[in-house]
Design a protein around this motif. Structure first.
Motif, short mmCIF file in Angstrom:
data_model
loop_
_atom_site.label_atom_id
_atom_site.label_comp_id
_atom_site.label_asym_id
_atom_site.label_seq_id
_atom_site.Cartn_x
_atom_site.Cartn_y
_atom_site.Cartn_z
N ARG A 13 39.76 45.60 43.86
CA ARG A 13 40.66 44.87 42.97
C ARG A 13 39.88 44.32 41.78
O ARG A 13 40.31 44.41 40.64
CB ARG A 13 41.36 43.73 43.72
CG ARG A 13 42.35 42.94 42.87
CD ARG A 13 42.73 41.61 43.51
NE ARG A 13 41.59 40.77 43.87
CZ ARG A 13 40.86 40.07 42.99
NH1 ARG A 13 41.12 40.11 41.71
NH2 ARG A 13 39.85 39.32 43.41
N ARG A 14 38.70 43.75 42.04
CA ARG A 14 37.87 43.19 40.97
C ARG A 14 37.42 44.27 39.98
O ARG A 14 37.44 44.06 38.77
CB ARG A 14 36.65 42.48 41.55
CG ARG A 14 36.95 41.15 42.21
CD ARG A 14 35.69 40.43 42.72
NE ARG A 14 34.69 40.31 41.69
CZ ARG A 14 33.45 40.85 41.75
NH1 ARG A 14 33.06 41.51 42.82
NH2 ARG A 14 32.60 40.70 40.77
N VAL A 15 37.01 45.42 40.49
CA VAL A 15 36.57 46.51 39.61
C VAL A 15 37.74 47.01 38.77
O VAL A 15 37.60 47.22 37.56
CB VAL A 15 35.93 47.66 40.42
CG1 VAL A 15 35.70 48.89 39.54
CG2 VAL A 15 34.62 47.20 41.04
N ARG A 16 38.89 47.19 39.39
CA ARG A 16 40.06 47.65 38.63
C ARG A 16 40.47 46.64 37.56
O ARG A 16 40.82 47.01 36.45
CB ARG A 16 41.22 47.95 39.57
CG ARG A 16 41.00 49.22 40.34
CD ARG A 16 42.23 49.65 41.12
NE ARG A 16 41.88 50.83 41.87
CZ ARG A 16 41.38 50.82 43.09
NH1 ARG A 16 41.23 49.68 43.74
NH2 ARG A 16 41.05 51.94 43.70
N ALA A 17 40.43 45.36 37.89
CA ALA A 17 40.77 44.32 36.92
C ALA A 17 39.76 44.32 35.77
O ALA A 17 40.14 44.19 34.60
CB ALA A 17 40.83 42.95 37.59
N ALA A 18 38.48 44.46 36.08
CA ALA A 18 37.45 44.50 35.03
C ALA A 18 37.62 45.75 34.17
O ALA A 18 37.48 45.69 32.94
CB ALA A 18 36.06 44.45 35.66
N LEU A 19 37.93 46.87 34.79
CA LEU A 19 38.16 48.11 34.05
C LEU A 19 39.32 47.94 33.08
O LEU A 19 39.27 48.39 31.94
CB LEU A 19 38.44 49.24 35.04
CG LEU A 19 38.60 50.64 34.48
CD1 LEU A 19 37.29 51.12 33.85
CD2 LEU A 19 39.02 51.60 35.58
N ALA A 20 40.35 47.25 33.51
CA ALA A 20 41.52 47.03 32.65
C ALA A 20 41.20 46.13 31.46
O ALA A 20 41.89 46.18 30.45
CB ALA A 20 42.66 46.42 33.47
N GLU B 39 28.91 43.70 33.01
CA GLU B 39 29.00 42.39 32.37
C GLU B 39 30.35 41.73 32.65
O GLU B 39 30.41 40.53 32.93
CB GLU B 39 28.80 42.52 30.85
CG GLU B 39 27.39 42.83 30.44
CD GLU B 39 27.25 43.05 28.94
OE1 GLU B 39 28.10 42.54 28.17
OE2 GLU B 39 26.30 43.75 28.54
N GLU B 40 31.40 42.52 32.58
CA GLU B 40 32.74 41.98 32.85
C GLU B 40 32.86 41.51 34.29
O GLU B 40 33.42 40.45 34.57
CB GLU B 40 33.78 43.07 32.54
CG GLU B 40 35.20 42.60 32.50
CD GLU B 40 35.48 41.61 31.38
OE1 GLU B 40 36.35 40.74 31.60
OE2 GLU B 40 34.86 41.68 30.31
N LEU B 41 32.31 42.28 35.22
CA LEU B 41 32.33 41.89 36.64
C LEU B 41 31.52 40.60 36.83
O LEU B 41 31.97 39.69 37.55
CB LEU B 41 31.79 43.00 37.52
CG LEU B 41 32.72 44.20 37.72
CD1 LEU B 41 31.95 45.36 38.33
CD2 LEU B 41 33.91 43.82 38.57
N ASN B 42 30.35 40.52 36.23
CA ASN B 42 29.50 39.33 36.36
C ASN B 42 30.15 38.11 35.72
O ASN B 42 30.09 37.02 36.26
CB ASN B 42 28.12 39.58 35.76
CG ASN B 42 27.30 40.55 36.57
OD1 ASN B 42 27.52 40.69 37.78
ND2 ASN B 42 26.36 41.21 35.95
N ARG B 43 30.75 38.29 34.55
CA ARG B 43 31.40 37.18 33.86
C ARG B 43 32.51 36.59 34.72
O ARG B 43 32.62 35.39 34.89
CB ARG B 43 31.95 37.62 32.51
CG ARG B 43 32.66 36.52 31.76
CD ARG B 43 33.20 36.89 30.38
NE ARG B 43 33.40 38.29 30.10
CZ ARG B 43 32.64 39.02 29.27
NH1 ARG B 43 31.62 38.48 28.66
NH2 ARG B 43 32.93 40.29 29.05
N HIS B 44 33.32 37.45 35.30
CA HIS B 44 34.44 36.94 36.12
C HIS B 44 33.99 36.47 37.49
O HIS B 44 34.63 35.63 38.08
CB HIS B 44 35.56 38.00 36.18
CG HIS B 44 36.38 38.00 34.94
ND1 HIS B 44 37.44 37.16 34.78
CD2 HIS B 44 36.24 38.68 33.79
CE1 HIS B 44 37.94 37.35 33.57
NE2 HIS B 44 37.23 38.27 32.95
N ALA B 45 32.87 37.01 37.98
CA ALA B 45 32.35 36.53 39.27
C ALA B 45 31.82 35.12 39.10
O ALA B 45 32.05 34.25 39.94
CB ALA B 45 31.25 37.45 39.77
#
Length: 186
Positions: A123-130, A176-182
Motif C-alpha cells: 500500500r505504501r509503495v503504491r501510494a508513493a508511486l501515485a 525519497e517519497e517512501l522515506n519522507r512519508h515513513a
C-alpha cells in the motif's frame, strides 16, 4: 478472456457502445497479441488481477476508437495501461473497498503479522508511486513490468540511452517519497 469466447472484443465493444465511432477492424488481433502485457502493466500498479483486467478493458475500448497504427499498438497500450492504472490508484475509488475486504480475511491467515506487514508495504509503495511525477511513475511501471530499455524508450519517446537514467531517477524519487512519508507518519 470470456470476451474472446463470446464473439470477440470488437463484438463486445459494439455491444457496450453501439452509437459510438466504429470499432477498428484490427482490434481483435491487437487484443489477442497485447492483452497479457496490458494486464501485467496494470497489475504492477494496482496489485490485483481483477482491477488490472478492468483497466485492460478500458484501455482496449479506448484503443478501439483510435487511429493508432497497429504497429504502434504495443507501446500505446502499455502507456495507456500505466496511465489508466495510475488514475485508478490516484482516484482511490476502489481502495476503501479493497482494504475493507482485506481486513476480513486476517483471522484465517496463518501468519497475520506477515500478511499485515506485506499488505502495508504494498500500500505504501503504491501510494508513493501515485505521488511521483507521471513520467517517472510510468517509466518505473513499464520497466518493472518486463519491458526492455529499448521498448521503454520507444514507448515513452526517449532515447534508449536515457532510459536507465530516467528509471534510476524514478527509483530514487520513489525511495525519497517512501522515506519522507515513513518519517512523517512516525
Amino acid at each position: 478472456m470470456d470476451v474472446v469466447r463470446h464473439g470477440g472484443i470488437a463484438a463486445a465493444a459494439r455491444r457496450v457502445e453501439p452509437s459510438g465511432p466504429p470499432v477498428r477492424a484490427d482490434l481483435e488481433d491487437v487484443f489477442r497479441a497485447a492483452y497479457a502485457r496490458v494486464v501485467g502493466v496494470a497489475a504492477r500498479v494496482l496489485g490485483t488481477r481483477d482491477e488490472a483486467e478492468d483497466v485492460a478493458q478500458e484501455v482496449f475500448l479506448s484503443f478501439g476508437r483510435t487511429a493508432v497504427p497497429a504497429a504502434e499498438a504495443p507501446g500505446w497500450l502499455s502507456v495507456a495501461a500505466a496511465h489508466t492504472a495510475l488514475n485508478h490508484l490516484r482516484s482511490g475509488r476502489r481502495r476503501a473497498a479493497r482494504e475493507g475486504q482485506a481486513g476480513d480475511g486476517l483471522a484465517v491467515s496463518p501468519d497475520v503479522a506477515d500478511a499485515v506487514v506485506t499488505r502495508d508495504e504494498h500500500r505504501r509503495v503504491r501510494a508513493a508511486l501515485a505521488r511521483l511525477p507521471r513520467k517517472h511513475a510510468v517509466a518505473l511501471v513499464l520497466r518493472h513490468s518486463g519491458l526492455s530499455y529499448a521498448e521503454v524508450a520507444a514507448t515513452l519517446g526517449l532515447s534508449p540511452g536515457s532510459v536507465g537514467t530516467t528509471v534510476r531517477r524514478a527509483e530514487s524519487a520513489l525511495r525519497e517519497e517512501l522515506n519522507r512519508h515513513a518519517s512523517s507518519s512516525d
